[in-house]
Design an enzyme around this catalytic site. Sequence first.
Site, mmCIF file in Angstrom:
data_model
loop_
_atom_site.group_PDB
_atom_site.id
_atom_site.type_symbol
_atom_site.label_atom_id
_atom_site.label_comp_id
_atom_site.label_asym_id
_atom_site.label_seq_id
_atom_site.Cartn_x
_atom_site.Cartn_y
_atom_site.Cartn_z
ATOM 1 C CG ASP A 107 -1.902 1.194 1.356
ATOM 2 O OD1 ASP A 107 -2.214 1.685 0.268
ATOM 3 O OD2 ASP A 107 -2.079 1.693 2.365
ATOM 4 C CG ASP A 118 -1.600 7.709 0.397
ATOM 5 O OD1 ASP A 118 -0.805 8.613 0.500
ATOM 6 O OD2 ASP A 118 -2.354 7.436 -0.563
#
Length: 220
Positions: free
Chosen positions: A13, A15
């Site tokens: 991922d 953020d």
Amino acid sequence: MLESLPLKAVLWDLDGVIVDSFDGHFRAWARLFAELDEPFTLEDFTRTFGMNNRGIFKTLLKRELPEEEFRQLSDRKEEYFRDGIRGRVVGLPGVRDWLQCFDSMGLKQAVGSSAPQENIDVLLKELGLSQWFSALVAGASIPGKPDPAVFLRAAELLGVQPAECLVIEDAVAGVEAAKRAGMRCLAVCTTNPAEKLQKADRVVADLTHLTMEMLTELAG
């Protein structure tokens, strides 16, 4: 030992895992919702962190936006984010070391993010990390987390099976997406406390706490 691990890829991922963009996104959403004269709190932001914009609007406004309105508002929010984050991007602890380590182990790496492609490109360029990734999957135009589409697409682009992937996530929706994809999941407590991430196979404070022993257990 490394050659025997039944693990072929790591899906990151973005953020809250690679980059600390929490404040940047919060300020951008707060600015947009203020312009819409809609309430927006830190609690609202935290519980929707990890969703794509369509999911965030639907959750907080409690309605589906017409497509044109959605695109205009979503684009405006992301412009606010990119304008505010340039020159202020901060990578999270341990990320660069593990990118290099995974690469030395021969593991393929991809980004599977709910963000639009423009955000992914800006953030990775600011951090100088683009070279580590063989695929970048932007979830803005496909079903968003907790739907597993982002991670399944990343596995497809890397040419690996879901069961051969380890996902690194920080969001509740992202952990659920990883498990629904049939992948192993390592969660970091950069956005949420450990008790909210218990569906992950392993939870660490951040990537400086990940060890090779833990990785071997995750690879199983």
